[in-house]
Every structure is written in C-alpha cells, then in structure tokens.
Design an enzyme around this catalytic site. Structure first.
Site, PDB file in Angstrom:
ATOM      1  N   HIS A  29      16.829   8.959 -39.864  1.00 45.31           N
ATOM      2  CA  HIS A  29      17.714   8.075 -40.632  1.00 45.31           C
ATOM      3  C   HIS A  29      19.149   8.156 -40.120  1.00 45.31           C
ATOM      4  O   HIS A  29      19.857   7.143 -40.089  1.00 45.31           O
ATOM      5  CB  HIS A  29      17.635   8.427 -42.117  1.00 45.31           C
ATOM      6  CG  HIS A  29      16.297   8.120 -42.706  1.00 45.31           C
ATOM      7  ND1 HIS A  29      15.906   6.841 -43.031  1.00 45.31           N
ATOM      8  CD2 HIS A  29      15.241   8.920 -42.997  1.00 45.31           C
ATOM      9  CE1 HIS A  29      14.674   6.868 -43.506  1.00 45.31           C
ATOM     10  NE2 HIS A  29      14.250   8.116 -43.495  1.00 45.31           N
ATOM     11  N   GLY A  62      10.478  -1.273 -46.955  1.00 45.55           N
ATOM     12  CA  GLY A  62      10.783  -0.083 -46.161  1.00 45.55           C
ATOM     13  C   GLY A  62      12.239   0.288 -46.305  1.00 45.55           C
ATOM     14  O   GLY A  62      12.963   0.407 -45.318  1.00 45.55           O
ATOM     15  N   GLU A 113       1.501  -2.821 -49.798  1.00 43.48           N
ATOM     16  CA  GLU A 113       0.218  -3.484 -50.012  1.00 43.48           C
ATOM     17  C   GLU A 113      -0.412  -3.116 -51.349  1.00 43.48           C
ATOM     18  O   GLU A 113      -1.324  -3.812 -51.819  1.00 43.48           O
ATOM     19  CB  GLU A 113      -0.753  -3.117 -48.881  1.00 43.48           C
ATOM     20  CG  GLU A 113      -0.331  -3.613 -47.505  1.00 43.48           C
ATOM     21  CD  GLU A 113       0.635  -2.682 -46.779  1.00 43.48           C
ATOM     22  OE1 GLU A 113       0.890  -2.912 -45.589  1.00 43.48           O
ATOM     23  OE2 GLU A 113       1.149  -1.728 -47.414  1.00 43.48           O
ATOM     24  N   GLU A 128      14.165  -3.812 -42.144  1.00 42.24           N
ATOM     25  CA  GLU A 128      14.387  -3.367 -40.769  1.00 42.24           C
ATOM     26  C   GLU A 128      13.049  -2.814 -40.312  1.00 42.24           C
ATOM     27  O   GLU A 128      12.753  -1.637 -40.466  1.00 42.24           O
ATOM     28  CB  GLU A 128      15.508  -2.325 -40.714  1.00 42.24           C
ATOM     29  CG  GLU A 128      16.031  -2.094 -39.303  1.00 42.24           C
ATOM     30  CD  GLU A 128      15.198  -1.090 -38.537  1.00 42.24           C
ATOM     31  OE1 GLU A 128      14.131  -1.488 -38.002  1.00 42.24           O
ATOM     32  OE2 GLU A 128      15.601   0.076 -38.466  1.00 42.24           O
ATOM     33  N   GLU A 137       4.644   0.857 -33.890  1.00 43.19           N
ATOM     34  CA  GLU A 137       4.934   1.480 -35.184  1.00 43.19           C
ATOM     35  C   GLU A 137       5.779   0.572 -36.072  1.00 43.19           C
ATOM     36  O   GLU A 137       6.521   1.044 -36.938  1.00 43.19           O
ATOM     37  CB  GLU A 137       5.632   2.838 -35.006  1.00 43.19           C
ATOM     38  CG  GLU A 137       4.688   3.946 -34.586  1.00 43.19           C
ATOM     39  CD  GLU A 137       5.273   5.341 -34.770  1.00 43.19           C
ATOM     40  OE1 GLU A 137       6.501   5.446 -34.973  1.00 43.19           O
ATOM     41  OE2 GLU A 137       4.506   6.313 -34.719  1.00 43.19           O
TER      42      GLU A 137
END
Length: 340
Positions: A29, A62, A113, A128, A137
């Site tokens: 991060h 995300g 999901e 992002e 990925e």
C-alpha cells in the site's frame, strides 16, 4: 469493527488465499500510495470533477486503505461504499474515522461477488484494478461483476478505458545477464533451468532509449461494455523499426483513461512516461533480430488466464521478421510465457 463498517458472513481469510492476504501488508500500500502518477491521476479525475460526484452513490471496488473512497467523499459524493477482502480494511476504517468521513463512507469486508450492498444501484464505480501487463492479478473481472450487478444504466466508471501497447527493444546486456547466466553458474552447467527462465516475463523499468520500434495497440478496453470473456484475447500486431539495431525482446505496457471527466485525464505506464509501480513487461525472444529502420515485425499475441489460477496469465507470441534484402534470412518464432 468500529465505525460505519460492515463485514460479510463469508469474508474470513484462509491460509490459501494468498492474493488477498498479500494486500494486508503495509509495504504494497505504501508503494501504491507513493506512486504519484497513479494516485494523483485518480485524485484529479475525481476531485476536479465534483459536478459528477455531487450527491452521487459511489462504489469503490478493492478499496484498500480507502484513499479513493475519501477522494470521492471530498468531491461531494452522497455516500461511498468501499469493498475489500483484505484485512487492510480494518485500518481503512480507522483512517476514515480520523479523517471525519465515517458518516459518508461505509466499508464492507468480503468478496465483491458474494457481498450484498445496502443499495440496489450506484451512480459511479471507482477502482484501481490494474496489475502488471494490465491483467496479471488484476481485479477487472471483479469490477465487471460489480458493474453488471450494481451500476445504474447511465452510471460512470473511473477509469473507463484501458489499452495495452506492444513494442520491441534492444536489451543485449540484461538478456545475457538474465538468460546466459545459467550456462555457467560457478563452473556448473545450469542450462536445464533456461527453458523455464525464458517462459517468465520480466517486470522492470526499461529506458526509453532501448525502444527501437513504434508501438502497436494489442488490447483496447471500454469498461462500460467489455465482457469477462474479452479479457482472454488474441491480437495481430505490426511494429516498425525506427533505427538500425538489434531486437532482443518485446516490451508491453498499458495506458489508462478517465474519459468521463470534463477534461479527460490519462496516464501511461510506458517507458516514455514517468515511473509507475507497474513498470513494464519484457518478453525475451529466443532469437536476436538485426533490423533496419523501416522494416516490420509482424505477429500475433494471445493472452488467457492460466488454468488453476485465473489471476495468472498464459501468453503466446508468434512473430515473423522478413528483412528487405534477400541475402538476410527471415526469422520466425512461436514463444510461450507464463506470468505467475
């Protein structure tokens, strides 16, 4: 969790879920947040367009540390829902609280999901989602699930356009260091490893001076209409040598656009632009080419998710080079790579 936060019933991490667990560590991060090209492009696309965000419901897919969610709230969003599977979301809750935005940001831990948002539709989806080579990925398939399930018919995606570019480079020194190294390892022949090394693309920063052809778009995505099956693609390419030189590898990078903005905002991860943490992707060829300015390299590149792990990629490149002079031999190869 304290604050305005929810947790899905099925959001527990398992030891096998390496991908999501990797995003629980601070280093990744920090690297993303310090990537000025990435972070400032998102900030400008959101905060320079408050007319698009004012009083809107936003979904951040995300959400990680919550930086994009907070940009959206500062831009005037009525409410932002951030979803992330990683344990980093616990810190994101605290970050949102200390920035006094808990009344307008709700964070939900779980898989996109599987979770259920407390609203039927959202006006804007921000994410992002990009990985190396755009799709390695990447979370794009997850963004598409969110789009199909929650985005209003006239809703917006930030970003909404993406392209992968392909060119060729001269890279004799590093190719020798990376591939030739295995021929003599402290006096021993390690050549059986070479065939596996060939197959693994290199993610690294390439100097612009190494690029010796023009670039060709091999994938062009409109996120408003693209389907999951489109992410497995096969594309012809033709690139032209810009100088007399040697070709040792193909080079790929991606470009991103926020076209819904009043003034469209773009950024590139290519060698002619500022550094990003995505760098570029190098595909070394087995044969070295001697090219002259104006000569073409033509071929096809195919990419699909790897069996057994859809976040990895199987990439095949078939190319042909026909020199102009008849005394120079044509060259062709069929190459296979695995990004893992």
């Amino acid at each position: 969790m304290p604050g305005n936060t929810k947790k899905s019933a099925d959001s527990g991490l398992t030891a096998k879920d390496y991908y999501f667990d990797s995003y629980s560590h601070w280093g990744i991060h920090e690297e993303m947040l310090k990537d000025d090209v990435r972070t400032l492009s998102y900030r400008d696309a959101i905060m320079q367009n408050p007319h698009l965000f004012r009083d809107k419901i936003v979904l951040d897919v995300g959400c990680g540390t919550g930086i994009l969610s907070m940009f959206c709230a500062r831009a005037g969003a009525k409410h932002v829902y951030g979803v992330d599977m990683s344990e980093i979301i616990h810190k994101a809750v605290q970050i949102v609280e200390v920035n006094k935005l808990s009344d307008r940001i709700t964070l939900i831990q779980g898989k996109m999901e599987e979770i259920q948002l407390p609203v039927e539709k959202v006006d804007i989806i921000v994410s992002e989602w990009m990985g190396y080579f755009l799709l390695y990925e990447s979370m794009l398939d997850t963004v598409l699930v969110a789009r199909d399930r929650y985005l209003a018919p006239d809703g917006l995606l930030f970003p909404d356009r993406a392209q992968i570019q392909l060119a060729a480079i001269e890279d004799a020194d590093y190719k020798s260091e990376k591939i030739g190294f295995w021929d003599d390892v402290y006096g021993f022949d390690f050549s059986p490893i070479k065939k596996d090394v060939w197959k693994e693309p290199l993610v690294d920063t390439v100097d612009r001076i190494a690029v010796n052809t023009n670039s060709c778009v091999i994938l062009d995505l409109d996120l408003k209409t693209v389907k999951k099956e489109d992410l497995a693609f096969s594309s012809p390419f033709e690139i032209t040598a810009t100088r007399n030189d040697f070709v040792h590898a193909f080079l790929a990078w991606f470009d991103i656009e926020f076209s819904a903005c009043h003034k469209p905002i773009k950024f590139s991860t290519g060698p002619f632009s500022r550094y990003t943490h995505w760098k570029q992707t190098v595909f070394y060829t087995h044969k070295d080419l001697t090219v002259k300015a104006g000569e073409y390299i033509r071929g096809t590149i195919t990419c699909k998710p790897a069996e057994g792990n859809h976040r990895e990629l199987d990439i095949d490149i078939s190319y042909t080079f026909n020199p102009r002079e008849p005394n120079r031999e044509p060259v062709s190869e069929d190459l296979s790579y695995r990004m893992c």
